[in-house]
Design a protein around this motif. Structure first.
Motif, short mmCIF file in Angstrom:
data_model
loop_
_atom_site.label_atom_id
_atom_site.label_comp_id
_atom_site.label_asym_id
_atom_site.label_seq_id
_atom_site.Cartn_x
_atom_site.Cartn_y
_atom_site.Cartn_z
N LYS A 86 0.82 -1.21 0.00
CA LYS A 86 0.00 0.00 0.00
C LYS A 86 0.85 1.25 0.00
CE LYS A 86 -3.67 -2.12 2.59
NZ LYS A 86 -4.39 -2.11 3.86
N LYS A 87 1.93 1.25 0.76
CA LYS A 87 2.67 2.52 0.87
C LYS A 87 3.68 2.74 -0.25
CE LYS A 87 6.59 1.90 4.01
NZ LYS A 87 7.26 2.52 5.13
N HIS A 91 -8.49 -6.25 2.08
CA HIS A 91 -7.76 -5.30 2.93
C HIS A 91 -7.16 -4.18 2.10
CE1 HIS A 91 -8.23 -7.56 6.70
NE2 HIS A 91 -8.33 -8.59 5.88
N GLY A 92 -7.82 -3.86 0.98
CA GLY A 92 -7.49 -2.62 0.27
C GLY A 92 -6.53 -2.72 -0.89
N ILE A 93 -6.16 -3.94 -1.32
CA ILE A 93 -5.25 -4.07 -2.46
C ILE A 93 -6.01 -4.70 -3.62
CG2 ILE A 93 -3.13 -5.17 -3.30
CD1 ILE A 93 -2.17 -4.98 -0.31
N LYS A 94 -6.23 -3.91 -4.66
CA LYS A 94 -7.13 -4.35 -5.73
C LYS A 94 -6.59 -5.56 -6.48
CE LYS A 94 -10.68 -1.88 -7.58
NZ LYS A 94 -11.55 -1.54 -8.52
N TRP A 95 -7.45 -6.55 -6.61
CA TRP A 95 -7.17 -7.78 -7.37
C TRP A 95 -6.72 -7.44 -8.78
CZ3 TRP A 95 -7.11 -12.99 -6.43
CH2 TRP A 95 -7.22 -13.85 -7.55
N ASP A 96 -5.64 -8.03 -9.22
CA ASP A 96 -5.11 -7.83 -10.58
C ASP A 96 -4.68 -6.39 -10.88
OD1 ASP A 96 -4.85 -10.34 -11.55
OD2 ASP A 96 -6.58 -10.29 -12.90
N LYS A 97 -4.65 -5.55 -9.86
CA LYS A 97 -4.08 -4.20 -10.02
C LYS A 97 -2.89 -4.07 -9.06
CE LYS A 97 -7.17 -1.39 -12.49
NZ LYS A 97 -8.33 -2.27 -12.74
N GLY A 98 -3.22 -4.15 -7.76
CA GLY A 98 -2.15 -4.10 -6.76
C GLY A 98 -1.50 -5.45 -6.55
N SER A 99 -2.20 -6.50 -7.02
CA SER A 99 -1.66 -7.85 -6.85
C SER A 99 -1.67 -8.59 -8.18
CB SER A 99 -2.49 -8.64 -5.83
OG SER A 99 -3.77 -8.93 -6.38
N LEU A 137 1.98 -7.00 -5.38
CA LEU A 137 1.96 -8.19 -4.50
C LEU A 137 1.88 -9.44 -5.36
CD1 LEU A 137 1.57 -9.56 -1.67
CD2 LEU A 137 -0.89 -9.28 -2.05
N ILE A 138 2.82 -10.35 -5.17
CA ILE A 138 2.74 -11.63 -5.86
C ILE A 138 2.57 -12.72 -4.83
CG2 ILE A 138 4.00 -13.30 -7.28
CD1 ILE A 138 4.73 -11.11 -9.06
#
Ligand code: NI
Ligand code: MN
Length: 241
Positions: free
Chosen positions: A64-65, A83-91, A70-71
């Motif tokens: 997030k920061k 918990h705030g990390i968009k699927w297929d965007k942040g992960s 995230l893999i």
């Protein structure tokens, strides 16, 4: 590349092209971690092998920061979405046998033999664990030609022979703490199967119950196979190769 051990399962790796990877970044509550979460400013990729609190650790906060990717498994990435990390965007989720390519690094998910409930925020707040599917390890193939096998938390498994044959790692990070992972005796067998030139032992000397002597690991490996060098790091120390 630079490999820095942050204690227990946590590593920071910087590739020759400057890509920054945190692996199982357990920082805040890690009693042997030499850095603070505030020291983590830049990250490109964060990998998580499984949901135990000493591995999920501070991964979501770092993603997030820093905006790192995230893999992890689909289950952990789905948990991260809650918990705030968009699927297929942040992960970017991968499963065992699968692969992701990011900048100069290929990340392959491997089988690990280990339990896998998620001990996240719910655990910290009211000791609620979320049952979860599997634990993984990772193989990082860097464009520079070097290959790392990060075994994660695992027992000994014949899969390590295949991992050695298929990915030909130059360096392997193996857990040796016992109790929740392999002991040095089993890790020596793992090292012989993986066939990497260098072994970095991890997941030991964190707590009273996982005290191990890495010199004993070298002795056990020498009895099984030649030309494998155990690289003994203290938390905060770096290995460059
Ligand atoms: Ni674990
Ligand atoms: Mn662990």
């Amino acid at each position: 590349m630079k490999i820095k051990w942050l204690g227990h399962p946590a590593f920071k790796i910087v590739s020759d092209e400057g890509t920054v990877i945190y692996m199982d970044p357990w920082i805040k509550k890690n009693p042997v971690c030499p850095i603070r979460l505030d020291d983590v400013i830049k990250a490109d990729v964060v990998t998580v092998t499984h949901g135990h609190d000493d591995h999920l650790g501070d991964a979501l906060e770092i993603v997030k920061k820093t905006g790192a990717l995230l893999i992890s498994s689909p289950e952990i990435c789905f948990y991260a979405q809650k918990h705030g990390i968009k699927w297929d965007k942040g992960s970017y989720s991968i499963d065992i046998g699968g692969c992701a390519t990011f900048k100069d690094i290929e990340i392959h998910a491997t089988h690990a033999v280990h339990t896998a409930a998620i001990y996240g925020e719910e655990w910290n707040n009211n000791e609620e664990m979320i049952p979860n599917g599997a634990s993984m390890g990772y193989v990082l193939k860097l464009k520079s030609g070097k290959t790392i096998y990060y075994a994660g938390d695992t027992g000994l498994t014949m899969d390590m022979q295949l991992i050695g044959e298929i990915y030909r790692p130059d360096i392997a990070f193996l857990p040796i703490g016992g109790r929740y992972t392999m002991t040095p005796r089993l890790a020596a067998r793992a090292a012989a199967m993986v066939g990497a030139e260098y072994i970095i032992p991890m997941h030991y000397n964190t707590f009273p119950f996982n005290q191990q002597d890495p010199i004993e690991l070298q002795r056990l490996i020498d009895a099984l196979t030649a030309r494998v060098k155990v690289v003994i790091l203290k938390p905060g120390e770096e290995f460059e190769f």
